[in-house]
Write an enzyme that holds these catalytic residues in place. Sequence first.
Site, PDB file in Angstrom:
ATOM      1  N   ASP A 155       0.862  -1.185   0.000  1.00 59.34           N
ATOM      2  CA  ASP A 155       0.000   0.000   0.000  1.00 59.34           C
ATOM      3  C   ASP A 155       0.896   1.232   0.000  1.00 59.34           C
ATOM      4  O   ASP A 155       1.333   1.688   1.058  1.00 59.34           O
ATOM      5  CB  ASP A 155      -0.915   0.008   1.233  1.00 59.34           C
ATOM      6  CG  ASP A 155      -2.004  -1.051   1.143  1.00 59.34           C
ATOM      7  OD1 ASP A 155      -1.841  -2.019   0.354  1.00 59.34           O
ATOM      8  OD2 ASP A 155      -3.016  -0.922   1.853  1.00 59.34           O
ATOM      9  N   LYS A 218      -6.746   3.648  -3.169  1.00 60.53           N
ATOM     10  CA  LYS A 218      -7.182   3.607  -1.775  1.00 60.53           C
ATOM     11  C   LYS A 218      -7.330   5.033  -1.276  1.00 60.53           C
ATOM     12  O   LYS A 218      -6.547   5.902  -1.646  1.00 60.53           O
ATOM     13  CB  LYS A 218      -6.121   2.830  -0.985  1.00 60.53           C
ATOM     14  CG  LYS A 218      -6.273   2.813   0.508  1.00 60.53           C
ATOM     15  CD  LYS A 218      -5.216   1.879   1.143  1.00 60.53           C
ATOM     16  CE  LYS A 218      -5.139   2.058   2.642  1.00 60.53           C
ATOM     17  NZ  LYS A 218      -4.043   1.255   3.246  1.00 60.53           N
ATOM     18  N   LYS A 254     -10.207   0.629  -2.461  1.00 59.15           N
ATOM     19  CA  LYS A 254     -10.109   0.352  -1.022  1.00 59.15           C
ATOM     20  C   LYS A 254     -10.333   1.619  -0.200  1.00 59.15           C
ATOM     21  O   LYS A 254      -9.469   2.479  -0.156  1.00 59.15           O
ATOM     22  CB  LYS A 254      -8.739  -0.229  -0.691  1.00 59.15           C
ATOM     23  CG  LYS A 254      -8.500  -0.446   0.817  1.00 59.15           C
ATOM     24  CD  LYS A 254      -7.161  -1.110   1.104  1.00 59.15           C
ATOM     25  CE  LYS A 254      -6.871  -1.139   2.607  1.00 59.15           C
ATOM     26  NZ  LYS A 254      -5.533  -1.697   2.905  1.00 59.15           N
TER      27      LYS A 254
END
Lengths: 318, 825
Positions: A155, A218, A254
């Site tokens: 991430d 995200k 996300k």
Amino acid sequence: MSARNPGTELDLGSISRVQVNQPAVIRHAEQIQSRRTVKKDWQAAWLLRAVTCIDLTTLSGDDTPSNIHRLCYKAKHPIREDLLRAMNMHDKGITTAAVCVYPARVADAVKALKAAGCNIPVASVATGFPAAQTPLKTKLEEIRIAVEDGAREIDIVINRTLVLTGQWEGLYEEIHQFRQACGDAHMKTILGTGELGSLTNVYKASMVAMMAGADFIKTSTGKEAVNATLPVGIVMVRAVRDFYWKTGNKVGFKPAGGIRSAKDALTWLILMKEELGDEWLKPDLFRLGASTLLADIERQIYHHVTGRYAAYHDLPMA
Amino acid sequence: MAGAAGGRPSVWDIYSSMEYGPAPEGAGPAQAWLETHGRSFGHFVAGKWWKPEGRETASDTNPATGELLATTLQGEPEDVEAAVQAATKAFEAWSRLPCHARARHLHNMARTIQKHQRLLALLESLDTGKPIGEVRDRDAPLVVRHFYHHAGWAQLMGTEMGGWKPLGVVAAVVTWNSPLLPLAWKICPALAMGNTMVLLPPPRARLSALLLAELGAQAGLPPGVLNVLTGEGALAGGLAAHPGVDAVAVAGSVEVGRSLRRATAGGGPRLSLQLGGDTLAIVFDSADLDGAAVGLSDAVSCQRGLAPGPGALLLVQEAVAGALLQRLKMRLGQLRVGDPLDKAMDGGALADEAQRGAIETYVEEARAEGAEIFQAWAALPARGPFYPPTLITGVASTSRCVREEILGPVLVVLPFRTAKEAVVLGNHRPSGLAASVWTENLPLAMEVAQSLQVGTVWINGQNFFDAAAGVGGTKESGNGRDGGKEGLYEYVRPSWQSRPRPGPTELDYKTFAASYGADPPSVPGHSGVACPELEENMPRVDRTYKLYYGGAQKRPEGMASLPVLDPAGNVLAYVADGSAKDIRNAVEAAHKAAPGWGKRAAHTRAQVLYYVAENLELRREEVASRLGALTGAPPEEARREVDLGLERLFHWAACCDKSGGVMQETPLHGTTLRLCQPLGVVGVACPDEHPLLSFLSLLAPAVARGNAVVVVPSPRYPLPALDLCQIFDTSDVPGGVVNIVTGNRDHLSRTLVQHQDVQAMWYFGSPQGSQFVEWASAGNLKRTWVSHGAPRRWEDPAQGAGEEFLYQATQCKNIWIPMGEIFAN
């Protein structure tokens, strides 16, 4: 995870004129929350699906091998076995989608999950999480180390400075390099939306990230003042849809940060279903970044099965 | 427990498919209320349920399932009599209550409705097929909000509505399928202003009106203040034309509006029309297309619009048509249509199979014409009166589905090239209800919002409503307003005025004032025919009065003149005998001038009026002496009339830049603007009394507020108006803003009121002429303001220059401008 997003050349022309109308997005967000609902068995089934999309996360200064170990076992057994059995869902492989930790804790997580005998991937935040104010060189090195330690998902967090100063080419270039550093590990790109200044910037940053090869986009690190709000989510999934319409590549989404209640989880699932369709309701294209969410979902399931409200000590902690 | 038998999906099934499940709202409270009344309702009159003997009953059913909800009465004309009597009796005390007392009553009603909001929402959903979510989240809270807001107006009537008084008994006729909100639109301002009411709900959805009446009684509303009659549509005509009814407020179709306009012509009641017309949506290439697609899909699915039905005409800029339609199709495919009591439905049931059939006819006709039809069938239940969200593209503007309003979830799409073309296409329709404008370009948004001939404009949004902003339309959508301060004027009359009771006469509308040249002929040789006087052996130059339009003196098309007599019966002058063709020319000239004049800065319009006053002052003595010679008024009186005329000009010049609009305090995060815009071309037929003052009193407000006028001066005293032409010419009044056609007042008024492109008709003449004007205005549903033959004291500022003139000279448009860009850090 689904097929990787190979990315595209940077195409600034297609995004330069985009303007996101914030009041319209906010109204849409309100509408999604008031116009759709799932009840009873549907709610239970949807909540279980939400569980399978959770990146069960701990990102704290005081993380140690012991709480990472506990987190990993909770990832494997997110809902009490007897509750699943009551719904005939005990043999359906209900686990969370991944566990998510800092790079320095990846090795602990990999070890714990191996010990638990399951194949849940470890995701690691990287690139100077959460502020991304570290040199590019160390960011790249951080990714490589996390991958070496066994992280299968990275991430990364983008450089907000580049967005706020309009350096879209620079942003593309950086993310592209992150992507190369990830190798086979899937890359989720955290936009830090709370620090991007406008929804229009959120849309543009989403598109640039996907062009640069993000497998997921995200919302937040969870450390910004404003995290995963529904309006931000709406703008980002529209970008996902536009990228898919343009390139045929499916990129995941996300939301992370501030998602605490089972109702929140359902709302995000509804958003995905409405905006992107059923395909985006699975962990290969949808994740919920959360730490305390699972506890609330488990309590709701407990209530659904037993008709009683659970005390926190009725359910094992993560 | 999950996984049960009987075809119910297991948790695993749902987990795998991720389908939505049912989310029914229990109808218990509504069913209980119906049971309490034995599922059989009478009228609600004088605070009590009332079932006169021998009435037939009608079945009120749930349109989604056909289930019988209750029976209600089929009212008879005698029932109208009783209800009107009850309302008349109640008016005595209700209208005399102190403002504060009426405010308490409305406040208590708001509270009572709020307490029973769930019941009201369920009942409306059951009765109309409208989705419960929509009624519960939007309609019912809005109804409550209307009562609170108008409790405020009741309180403030004394200070905010000085110079106005209630009308009396207001009949509210609602024929829309979903009556709850329109009923509140009518009830709140009418009661707040001190009127009493008789409601006639739509034949197919009668229950919410009955519940409202009962809640009113429960809230302590005095008996007779709010009465409800049920019955078929035919009852409406009798109710509207009842001599005891002082005003008729309508929410219905254009046809209902027309027939009630005709039915009440000449009877003296006020008419407030809220008619049909589909919503317009304009999407520019600068729009947030996703935002637009969401808003439009909402407009398609929901019956909550301003209009009686969902659906809209969508104009999309060619460059983004493909991208928008792609998004729209995706959205329409996501809509859910079905059980109205399901909380997660976007669309509910239609009123009946007939409505379904009517929609289908339009769609199939378009298909046969080669249009492309997109329909989201997936969402639809197998049975019941449902219709899928539909998108029609590839149609021409000549198609019936473009020209006519489809009462169903249908979006008809037309492409356009430029903003100018969008406005032209948008205005090129007989109706003018509401429009949404989608663009991120602020200058464009504001210009288009100003230019559209509709009552409501939403910028980057759809279906915003609030009690503080009036709704209503233009053109055939009717010009009534409900909500906001502007809505109050529908339910009041000037304090000095009593209700005109001309008693409608048998009028042959076909022949009334139809023939040209009906006035006494002005043949040479007729006694008293004047020849140019000699002055010191030189004849004075013959002065021939002509018509005045387009900024020039014009000879009449009929090439004939009429004599103007002095008080002694001698011919003072000749004026042109105007005909229908002259009216046609004058209206054309007025239309050329109106747009530019309406757009002139208010300051400029004021300057022009001051200039007229200035030039009139220069010729004060001359105008006064000519006035005296014409009317026989003594010099003092004539001079006074000129002076009063000057004062009127000053008054309306002063108003030019002070009454263009205000900001409305709605809950919108942003700005809601009320613009008071010009009507366009106004026909004015002047009275005989005070010919100079009345002429100026009517002309000045119309012109001050940006209208162009075609004036028919007093036939008996036409000279003051004609004398002023020279002053207009020298005072920078643009050609075509003021047009004067002399001749027979009723004949010329007939042509004006029957002209489809005249936006309003002010008639100050005979009762018969008034009746004709009202009757004939049904053609394009133009606004009318008639005297019913009652004189007014023009020299009294209240009667000759009141707020009434301002109300008549403008139409309100509310523009909703949401704001917001600042975000997070």
